[in-house]
Enzyme design. Structure first.
Site, PDB file in Angstrom:
ATOM      1  N   HIS A 193       0.751  -1.075   0.152  1.00 24.55           N
ATOM      2  CA  HIS A 193       0.055  -0.021   0.003  1.00 24.55           C
ATOM      3  C   HIS A 193       1.023   1.187  -0.122  1.00 24.55           C
ATOM      4  O   HIS A 193       0.491   2.339  -0.678  1.00 24.55           O
ATOM      5  CB  HIS A 193      -1.015   0.093   1.245  1.00 24.55           C
ATOM      6  CG  HIS A 193      -1.848  -1.070   1.315  1.00 24.55           C
ATOM      7  ND1 HIS A 193      -2.095  -1.850   2.615  1.00 24.55           N
ATOM      8  CD2 HIS A 193      -2.874  -1.366   0.637  1.00 24.55           C
ATOM      9  CE1 HIS A 193      -3.038  -2.650   2.547  1.00 24.55           C
ATOM     10  NE2 HIS A 193      -3.565  -2.653   1.284  1.00 24.55           N
ATOM     11  N   LYS A 244     -15.550  -7.729   5.709  1.00 30.75           N
ATOM     12  CA  LYS A 244     -14.381  -8.354   6.339  1.00 30.75           C
ATOM     13  C   LYS A 244     -14.627  -8.126   7.932  1.00 30.75           C
ATOM     14  O   LYS A 244     -15.264  -6.984   8.390  1.00 30.75           O
ATOM     15  CB  LYS A 244     -13.130  -7.606   6.066  1.00 30.75           C
ATOM     16  CG  LYS A 244     -12.706  -7.786   4.584  1.00 30.75           C
ATOM     17  CD  LYS A 244     -11.350  -7.142   4.013  1.00 30.75           C
ATOM     18  CE  LYS A 244     -11.110  -7.294   2.839  1.00 30.75           C
ATOM     19  NZ  LYS A 244      -9.908  -6.548   2.239  1.00 30.75           N
ATOM     20  N   ARG A 278      -1.716  -5.860  -8.115  1.00 31.05           N
ATOM     21  CA  ARG A 278      -0.851  -6.982  -7.951  1.00 31.05           C
ATOM     22  C   ARG A 278      -0.724  -8.126  -8.889  1.00 31.05           C
ATOM     23  O   ARG A 278       0.383  -8.832  -9.565  1.00 31.05           O
ATOM     24  CB  ARG A 278      -0.890  -7.908  -6.648  1.00 31.05           C
ATOM     25  CG  ARG A 278      -1.035  -6.821  -5.332  1.00 31.05           C
ATOM     26  CD  ARG A 278      -1.251  -7.745  -4.270  1.00 31.05           C
ATOM     27  NE  ARG A 278      -2.797  -8.025  -4.240  1.00 31.05           N
ATOM     28  CZ  ARG A 278      -3.517  -8.247  -3.332  1.00 31.05           C
ATOM     29  NH1 ARG A 278      -2.899  -8.795  -2.178  1.00 31.05           N
ATOM     30  NH2 ARG A 278      -5.064  -8.531  -3.630  1.00 31.05           N
ATOM     31  N   SER A 302      -3.437  -7.395   3.054  1.00 35.40           N
ATOM     32  CA  SER A 302      -3.773  -7.435   4.703  1.00 35.40           C
ATOM     33  C   SER A 302      -4.099  -8.715   5.147  1.00 35.40           C
ATOM     34  O   SER A 302      -3.695  -9.059   6.367  1.00 35.40           O
ATOM     35  CB  SER A 302      -4.626  -6.449   4.667  1.00 35.40           C
ATOM     36  OG  SER A 302      -4.205  -5.156   4.034  1.00 35.40           O
TER      37      SER A 302
END
Length: 158
Positions: free
Chosen positions: A17, A41, A91, A128
């Site tokens: 990040h 989440k 990514r 994360s």
């Protein structure tokens, strides 16, 4: 003035990040890191803790500020702050497949463009979720996270 928003839950913020946001700060006059609460989440850190960690991490980066995203539409937040663009890090092709429909919807809703930045190869494996999992199982994640996050993770272990 060119202002971009880099949204995310950042739970926790990791070096992937940080790298994307730092690069975005070279492309835009101002970058707002918009910290969200992701309803899909279970967070490790509260929104307030995530904002504090991001503020500490980006205090040295010119033109980067941190704000809570709130509960409304991202496009409404961007309009409110006067953003010209969104910045998203990618990514791999899977990220592009996930982010493209959202970018298209945001453009249709408000004309807001999304700028995709390819992640540096050193960070393409980071998420994360993975950082939290490795930390929870006792692994050392120090090389993957900013010091502000490292300190808070250590405090949670005590």
């Amino acid at each position: 003035m060119q202002l971009a928003v880099c949204p995310g839950s950042f739970d926790p913020l990791h070096n992937g990040h940080v790298e994307i946001i730092a690069r975005a700060s070279n492309l835009f006059d101002e970058v707002i890191v918009a910290v969200s609460s992701n309803m899909h989440k279970k967070p490790m850190f509260s929104v307030e803790e995530r904002i504090a960690m991001a503020q500490e991490t980006f205090s040295y980066v010119r033109g980067v500020s941190v704000k809570p995203l709130g509960s409304g539409l991202l496009t409404d937040f961007c309009k409110e702050v006067g953003a010209n663009a969104l910045v998203k890090g990618l990514r791999d092709p899977k990220d592009l497949g996930y982010e493209s429909p959202m970018a298209t919807m945001n453009r249709h809703l408000s004309g807001l463009e999304t700028v995709f930045l390819a992640a540096d190869g050193r960070y393409t494996h980071l998420s994360s979720t993975l950082v939290k999992e490795v930390h929870t199982l006792g692994g050392d994640v120090a090389e993957f996270i900013p010091r502000a996050v490292q300190r808070r993770l250590q405090d949670r272990r005590r």
